[in-house]
Scaffold this motif. Structure first.
Motif, short mmCIF file in Angstrom:
data_model
loop_
_atom_site.label_atom_id
_atom_site.label_comp_id
_atom_site.label_asym_id
_atom_site.label_seq_id
_atom_site.Cartn_x
_atom_site.Cartn_y
_atom_site.Cartn_z
N HIS A 76 0.41 18.32 37.82
CA HIS A 76 0.73 19.42 36.91
C HIS A 76 -0.26 19.40 35.76
O HIS A 76 -0.74 18.33 35.36
CB HIS A 76 2.16 19.27 36.38
CG HIS A 76 2.69 20.51 35.72
ND1 HIS A 76 2.40 20.82 34.41
CD2 HIS A 76 3.46 21.53 36.19
CE1 HIS A 76 2.99 21.96 34.10
NE2 HIS A 76 3.64 22.41 35.16
N LYS A 77 -0.55 20.55 35.21
CA LYS A 77 -1.55 20.63 34.14
C LYS A 77 -1.15 19.83 32.90
O LYS A 77 -2.03 19.45 32.11
CB LYS A 77 -1.79 22.09 33.76
CG LYS A 77 -0.58 22.79 33.15
CD LYS A 77 -0.91 24.24 32.82
CE LYS A 77 0.28 24.97 32.19
NZ LYS A 77 -0.06 26.37 31.86
N HIS A 78 0.15 19.54 32.76
CA HIS A 78 0.59 18.78 31.58
C HIS A 78 0.62 17.27 31.82
O HIS A 78 0.90 16.51 30.88
CB HIS A 78 1.96 19.27 31.12
CG HIS A 78 1.97 20.69 30.62
ND1 HIS A 78 1.08 21.14 29.67
CD2 HIS A 78 2.75 21.75 30.95
CE1 HIS A 78 1.32 22.42 29.43
NE2 HIS A 78 2.32 22.82 30.19
N ASP A 79 0.34 16.82 33.04
CA ASP A 79 0.16 15.38 33.23
C ASP A 79 -0.99 14.91 32.36
O ASP A 79 -2.03 15.60 32.25
CB ASP A 79 -0.17 15.06 34.70
CG ASP A 79 1.04 15.16 35.61
OD1 ASP A 79 2.17 15.22 35.10
OD2 ASP A 79 0.84 15.14 36.84
N SER A 80 -0.86 13.75 31.76
CA SER A 80 -1.93 13.27 30.88
C SER A 80 -3.21 13.00 31.65
O SER A 80 -4.31 13.20 31.12
CB SER A 80 -1.48 12.01 30.14
OG SER A 80 -1.14 10.98 31.06
N LYS A 179 5.71 15.65 26.82
CA LYS A 179 4.80 16.44 26.00
C LYS A 179 5.53 17.67 25.50
O LYS A 179 6.14 18.41 26.28
CB LYS A 179 3.58 16.86 26.84
CG LYS A 179 2.57 17.71 26.10
CD LYS A 179 1.42 18.08 27.03
CE LYS A 179 0.38 18.93 26.31
NZ LYS A 179 -0.74 19.30 27.22
N LEU A 181 5.66 21.34 24.37
CA LEU A 181 4.83 22.48 24.71
C LEU A 181 4.70 23.44 23.53
O LEU A 181 5.55 23.45 22.62
CB LEU A 181 5.42 23.20 25.92
CG LEU A 181 5.62 22.32 27.16
CD1 LEU A 181 6.22 23.14 28.29
CD2 LEU A 181 4.31 21.68 27.59
N TYR A 187 7.85 19.11 28.43
CA TYR A 187 7.42 18.65 29.75
C TYR A 187 7.70 17.16 29.85
O TYR A 187 7.39 16.40 28.94
CB TYR A 187 5.93 18.90 29.96
CG TYR A 187 5.40 18.32 31.25
CD1 TYR A 187 5.66 18.94 32.47
CD2 TYR A 187 4.66 17.14 31.27
CE1 TYR A 187 5.18 18.41 33.66
CE2 TYR A 187 4.18 16.60 32.45
CZ TYR A 187 4.44 17.24 33.63
OH TYR A 187 3.98 16.70 34.81
N ILE A 257 10.14 20.95 33.39
CA ILE A 257 9.75 21.83 32.31
C ILE A 257 11.04 22.41 31.75
O ILE A 257 11.70 23.21 32.40
CB ILE A 257 8.79 22.93 32.77
CG1 ILE A 257 7.49 22.33 33.30
CG2 ILE A 257 8.48 23.88 31.60
CD1 ILE A 257 6.51 23.35 33.81
#
Length: 261
Positions: A76-80, A179, A181, A187, A257
């Motif tokens: 996912h784009k929010h994975d570090s 995270k 958002l 997230y 999410i």
């Protein structure tokens, strides 16, 4: 607004398992080694996030060790970041060599079955694989009749401090990541290795978001594992349908999410 919850020990004894704050029952530890009656070795290693086609297991040319490399992609784009793992295991004696290897990867867990034969020497059959409590050069003259490996119920695996995953070379080595958002949502990534994608549940009660995961025993696992914990709190202390939380469950990892409230 959605607020991530700080992972804290649930009791004065600390976390049930220092390898994962959400594990509440079953075998502890990132790995499990089990010596079998025929002196073969069964090994379980947790590699959360790794698909079946992103792991490589090789027998070393010396036939004394097995090397493992694994990649968990950024799902996912929010994975570090993506994660890369590396590990090795094998024999610690001079009298035997690894003769067979069977591997199986599913739901973020690698299981190995190692067999061995006596090398060209006069020594008797060896019972020492890496991972056991006794790592010296040791041989036996008869069938193996006592535990020689790790204890998945060892009290030392319970405590107040969480341990990083020892096999992580690149990326997050902890089981929980969050995270906030830009829109006020949240997230969350939670590692629950061994849990099939259809064995996760998500619920929201009194403003708290809870996740559970049921990991059945597979192959020669010493037992199944059950995970449970709260991952977030809604500031307004309300309940919302779990279906409003987007979830992505795969390879022993669940991602959420949570929309802003």
């Amino acid at each position: 607004m959605v607020v991530p919850l700080t992972v804290a020990p649930p009791s004065s004894d600390g976390f049930y398992a220092t390898n994962n704050p959400f594990l509440v029952s079953g075998p502890k530890g990132f790995t499990e080694f089990k010596m079998l009656e025929n002196e073969d070795m069964f090994i379980r290693i947790d590699f959360p996030g790794v698909p079946q086609d992103r792991i490589k297991v090789r027998i070393d040319p010396t036939k004394k060790a097995v090397s493992i490399t694994a990649d968990a992609p950024k799902e996912h784009k929010h994975d570090s970041s993506p994660r890369n793992y590396g590990s090795a295991t094998g024999l610690v004696c001079k009298c035997c060599e690894i003769s067979g290897l069977i591997s199986h990867m599913s739901d973020g867990v690698l299981r190995l079955h190692l067999s061995k034969t006596r090398a060209s020497s006069q020594n008797p059959s060896c019972i020492s694989f890496l991972g056991g409590s006794e790592r010296e050069d040791r041989c036996s003259t008869g069938p193996h009749k006592f535990p020689h490996g790790t204890d998945p119920n060892d009290p030392a695996l319970t405590g107040p401090l969480l341990e990083p995953h020892p096999c992580v070379n690149i990326g997050s080595d902890m089981a929980y990541e969050w995270k906030i958002l830009p829109n006020g949502g949240l997230y969350v990534r939670v590692d629950m290795p061994g849990v099939p994608k259809d064995k996760f549940t998500v619920s929201v009660v009194n403003g708290r978001v809870m996740v559970t995961g049921d990991a059945p025993a597979v192959s020669l696992d010493s037992g199944g594992r059950f995970y449970s914990g709260e991952v977030a709190m809604l500031e307004s202390n309300v309940s919302i349908p779990g279906r409003k939380i987007k979830t992505i469950a795969k390879n022993g990892v669940i991602r959420f999410i949570i929309p802003p409230i």
